[in-house]
Design an enzyme around this catalytic site. Structure first.
Site, mmCIF file in Angstrom:
data_model
loop_
_atom_site.group_PDB
_atom_site.id
_atom_site.type_symbol
_atom_site.label_atom_id
_atom_site.label_comp_id
_atom_site.label_asym_id
_atom_site.label_seq_id
_atom_site.Cartn_x
_atom_site.Cartn_y
_atom_site.Cartn_z
ATOM 1 C CG HIS A 214 -3.632 6.015 3.308
ATOM 2 N ND1 HIS A 214 -2.530 5.911 4.137
ATOM 3 C CD2 HIS A 214 -3.957 7.335 3.284
ATOM 4 C CE1 HIS A 214 -2.206 7.115 4.584
ATOM 5 N NE2 HIS A 214 -3.040 7.994 4.081
ATOM 6 C CG ASP B 101 0.450 12.047 2.587
ATOM 7 O OD1 ASP B 101 -0.259 12.502 1.675
ATOM 8 O OD2 ASP B 101 0.034 11.867 3.743
#
Length: 308
Positions: A122, A159
């Site tokens: 991220h 993910d």
């Protein structure tokens, strides 16, 4: 040769507040689950700033270092915290992926798993977010390309949350194919099919809440695997998040431990076809401790089978 396992005790020094899902116990459970496996255990080095500068500007690295508290916690955003040990942990995490790439491309390991935290997918070019400080998977890709002179690498991210950071860091990189599956809608809100990168090298595969292994397998067989084979990467990086597991508290996909083993085995088959089996996998999410430990072990066992 054995699958390499790269980790460091410093990654346990990144401490988050009580109740935070990205906690020290995650890595403790993983390391316990991998304890009995016959792996080549490697101490992760510290990344050099020159490594990090492949993906982040100096201002971002400086900000991460300056935000590190001498005691207690520093809050970067609503989800992301730093403690006194966080900078060392983040540098070890980045150093692990760099060393893993060097080992696999140098012929010292057939493949590798980096058991590290904080995670990385991220972290955007100049923004730490979503528990992540540095973009570990993107760093592995750029190191393989720029330091080792490869022409094509692929990142596959399974993910449950979209790897917005990896997408941002590799958006303009025509030599890198990024394939990422994620639950949608879900934080961070990116990952639409029309987000394809500056050179059409990004493939997003949104999965509806409640989707299980059958839906995932169908999507990978029809979209991810053909695209990966067509690109013919010389190296594959896996962003291995295990929060699509049916027991995970932060999302609503219903993958089983067997599903993680399946997707890993299929990626290993493709790696054998196109790049001599060369894979580096790095830990991302996964927040139910038992599910995380079981799925990670299944993932690593498939890497070990491919290494034989």
């Amino acid at each position: 040769m054995k699958t390499a396992l790269l980790t460091h005790a410093d990654c346990l020094g990144h401490v988050t507040p009580d109740g935070h899902p990205e906690r020290v116990a995650r890595l403790e459970h993983i390391l316990h689950a991998l304890e009995a496996l016959d792996l080549n255990r490697v101490t992760a080095p510290m990344a050099a700033d020159d490594d990090l500068l492949r993906i982040h500007p100096e201002s971002h690295i400086r900000e991460i270092r300056s935000n590190c508290p001498n005691e207690g916690y520093a809050q970067i955003d609503g989800d992301t915290f730093m403690s006194p040990g966080s900078v060392d942990a983040a540098y070890r995490a980045a150093g692990a992926v760099v060393r893993a790439v060097d080992m696999v491309l140098g012929g010292d390991a057939p493949n590798a798993f980096c058991a590290i935290r904080p995670p990385g997918h991220h972290a955007e070019t100049d923004t730490a977010m979503g528990f992540c400080l540095f973009g570990n998977a993107a760093l592995a890709a750029k190191h393989a390309l720029d330091h080792h002179g490869l022409n094509r690498v692929a990142v596959v991210d399974f993910d449950v949350h979209h790897g917005n950071g990896t997408q941002d860091l590799l958006w303009d990189e025509r030599r890198a194919l990024v394939i990422t599956s994620q639950q949608m809608p879900l934080w961070p809100g990116s990952g639409r099919v029309d987000e394809t990168g500056a050179y059409e090298t990004i493939l997003n595969i949104p999965l509806a809440p409640g989707a299980g292994g059958a839906e995932m397998r169908s999507a990978y067989e029809s979209q991810a695997f053909p695209r990966l084979r067509a690109f013919k990467p010389e190296f594959i990086i896996i962003s291995a998040g295990f929060d699509a597991h049916q027991d995970d508290p932060l999302a609503n996909l219903n993958w089983s431990t067997g599903d993680f083993a399946w997707v890993t085995a299929e990626l290993c088959k493709i790696a054998d076809e196109v790049c001599d089996g060369r894979i580096v996998s790095t830990l991302e999410g996964g927040y139910d401790l038992n599910a995380l430990a079981d799925a990670t072990r299944a993932h690593v066992e498939e890497l070990m089978k491919a290494a034989r």
